[in-house]
Design an enzyme around this catalytic site. Structure first.
Site, mmCIF file in Angstrom:
data_model
loop_
_atom_site.group_PDB
_atom_site.id
_atom_site.type_symbol
_atom_site.label_atom_id
_atom_site.label_comp_id
_atom_site.label_asym_id
_atom_site.label_seq_id
_atom_site.Cartn_x
_atom_site.Cartn_y
_atom_site.Cartn_z
ATOM 1 N N GLU A 36 14.453 -38.899 -2.759
ATOM 2 C CA GLU A 36 14.664 -40.345 -2.766
ATOM 3 C C GLU A 36 14.805 -40.865 -4.197
ATOM 4 O OE1 GLU A 36 11.916 -40.686 1.253
ATOM 5 O OE2 GLU A 36 11.218 -41.620 -0.604
ATOM 6 N N LEU A 65 15.781 -42.299 3.181
ATOM 7 C CA LEU A 65 14.325 -42.417 3.106
ATOM 8 C C LEU A 65 13.703 -41.735 4.316
ATOM 9 C CD1 LEU A 65 13.960 -46.116 1.903
ATOM 10 C CD2 LEU A 65 14.112 -44.029 0.553
ATOM 11 N N SER A 66 13.783 -40.418 4.334
ATOM 12 C CA SER A 66 13.262 -39.622 5.444
ATOM 13 C C SER A 66 12.734 -38.314 4.896
ATOM 14 C CB SER A 66 14.350 -39.357 6.489
ATOM 15 O OG SER A 66 13.880 -38.437 7.472
ATOM 16 N N GLU A 67 11.426 -38.251 4.712
ATOM 17 C CA GLU A 67 10.822 -37.028 4.165
ATOM 18 C C GLU A 67 11.027 -35.831 5.091
ATOM 19 O OE1 GLU A 67 9.222 -40.373 1.958
ATOM 20 O OE2 GLU A 67 9.394 -39.988 4.122
ATOM 21 N N ASP A 92 1.078 -38.054 -0.085
ATOM 22 C CA ASP A 92 0.675 -38.700 1.168
ATOM 23 C C ASP A 92 1.809 -38.711 2.187
ATOM 24 O OD1 ASP A 92 -0.235 -39.983 -1.424
ATOM 25 O OD2 ASP A 92 -1.868 -40.634 -0.117
ATOM 26 N N HIS A 136 -1.698 -43.865 -0.677
ATOM 27 C CA HIS A 136 -0.950 -43.391 -1.838
ATOM 28 C C HIS A 136 -1.872 -42.688 -2.841
ATOM 29 C CE1 HIS A 136 1.631 -46.550 -0.164
ATOM 30 N NE2 HIS A 136 2.654 -45.980 -0.802
#
Length: 330
Positions: A36, A65-67, A92, A136
Site C-alpha cells: 500500500e 488496500l487489501s492485506e 496488526d 496499531h
C-alpha cells in the site's frame, strides 16, 4: 560484514532498510516490491522512497488496500519464480492476511515435496510506545513462531536492520521481518557498503558474569539501559537473538555456563509468549547450567491502551527489567 573497510556514517533504520532493498533490486531482477502506497509515494514509512523511480512500475508498485490480496499475490509471485518483498503497514493488519500466509505460503514448500520455493519477505512495523492504541501497537511474533515454515527476524540495531533484511530477501523461505516503530528515529554509525547478518546468529551486546538477559528489538535497548544502571553492582550479559526462528540457542547456553541465571525480556504478552519457549529450550538443553528458575519479563495480559501512562504500564520499562535483575541476583 561490509564488503570492504570504510569510514562510518550515521544512519537511521528506514534509510538502512531502503539501502538493503535498493541493493537487492540492483543485484537481482527477480526482486520485486509492492504494498500500500509503496510506489510513487514511497511508502507511509518512506521504506521504498525513490525505488519506483529507479526500478520502474513493473518492479515497484502500489496495491489495493487489501492485506489478504497483497499476501496472496506475494505467495503466488514467489511460487512463480520471483523474489517478492511486501510491506504490511502495521503488523496488526496481518490478521487480514493470515490465511494466505499460514495456510499457503508457510506450507507449500513441504506440501509440494520441494517443487516450490517460497523466497518471500514480509516487512511490518510492530510494537507499542507511540500511543497508537490497541489496533496499531501489537507485538505478534509469537503467532508467527507458532507457524512451521516461517522464519522470524526482529532487528534492534541499524546495522542489523540492513543486514538481516538482506539475508531475508536472499532466503528461499518466507521470512517475517518485524521492525519496531519506536526505533524509527534511532541513529547509529554504520559502514558504507553492503553486508549480511545471517539468520539464526545471535549477538552478545554486553558481556557479564552474574546473569544472562535475552532481549530483542526495543527491549534490547531497555535491557542495556537497565544493565548500565546496575553497573558496578551486577554484571549483566545481554544477548540479542536478532532472529527468533531460527534461534541461536548455543550462544545462550554458552552464556549460562558463566552466569547460571536467565532472564528473558520481550514486549509481547508473557502468556504463551516467546520467553516461555526460550525457557523451555534452555531447560531441555542446559538445565544443569541453571542456578535458579529462569524468569520472563514481558507485556501484560491486556490490549495496548492509548494513554501514554497506561501504555507504559502494560509493556516492560527499564525499571521493570532492573527490578527483575536485582531480584534474581541480590
Amino acid at each position: 560484514m561490509p564488503t570492504e573497510a570504510t569510514a562510518l556514517r550515521k544512519l537511521k533504520p528506514i534509510v538502512a532498510m531502503n539501502e538493503a532493498l535498493n541493493a537487492a533490486m540492483a543485484a537481482d531482477d527477480d526482486v520485486v516490491l509492492f504494498g500500500e502506497d509503496i510506489g510513487a509515494y514511497g511508502g507511509v514509512w518512506a521504506l521504498s522512497k525513490g525505488l519506483q523511480k529507479k526500478y520502474g512500475e513493473i518492479r515497484v508498485f502500489d496495491t489495493p488496500l487489501s492485506e489478504c490480496a497483497i499476501m496472496g499475490a506475494c505467495a503466488g509471485a514467489a511460487m512463480a519464480g520471483l523474489r517478492p518483498v511486501i510491506e504490511i503497514m502495521y503488523v496488526d493488519f496481518m490478521t487480514i492476511a493470515m490465511d494466505p500466509l499460514v495456510n499457503q505460503a508457510s506450507k507449500i514448500r513441504l506440501m509440494s515435496g520441494g517443487a516450490f520455493d517460497l523466497p518471500m519477505t514480509i516487512i511490518a512495523p510492530c510494537g507499542a510506545g507511540t500511543c497508537e492504541a490497541a489496533q496499531h501497537s501489537n507485538s505478534l511474533e509469537a503467532w508467527f513462531l507458532n507457524t512451521p515454515g516461517l522464519k522470524v527476524a526482529m532487528p534492534s540495531t541499524v546495522y542489523d536492520m540492513k543486514g538481516l533484511l538482506t539475508a531475508a530477501i536472499r532466503d528461499n523461505n518466507p521470512v517475517m521481518y518485524l521492525w519496531h516503530k519506536a526505533l524509527y528515529d534511532l541513529e547509529e554509525e554504520v559502514p558504507e557498503g553492503d553486508w549480511i547478518v545471517p539468520l539464526g546468529e545471535a549477538a552478545v551486546r554486553r558481556e557479564g558474569e552474574d546473569i544472562t538477559v535475552v532481549a530483542y528489538s526495543l527491549m534490547m535497548h531497555r535491557a542495556m539501559e537497565a544493565a548500565a544502571e546496575l553497573d558496578g553492582r551486577v554484571s549483566v550479559e545481554i544477548i540479542d537473538p536478532r532472529t527468533l526462528h531460527p534461534f541461536d540457542l548455543d550462544t545462550v547456553l554458552r552464556s549460562l555456563r558463566k552466569t547460571g541465571r536467565l532472564l528473558v525480556v520481550h514486549e509481547s504478552p508473557v502468556r504463551c509468549g516467546v520467553g516461555g519457549d526460550i525457557v523451555r529450550r534452555v531447560c531441555g538443553a542446559g538445565f544443569e547450567l541453571l542456578r535458579q528458575a529462569p524468569q520472563v519479563v514481558g507485556g501484560k495480559d491486556s490490549p495496548i491502551p492509548f494513554s501514554k501512562s497506561l501504555e507504559d504500564a502494560v509493556i516492560p520499562q527499564v525499571s521493570d527489567i532492573r527490578a527483575a535483575i536485582e531480584a534474581m541476583v541480590e
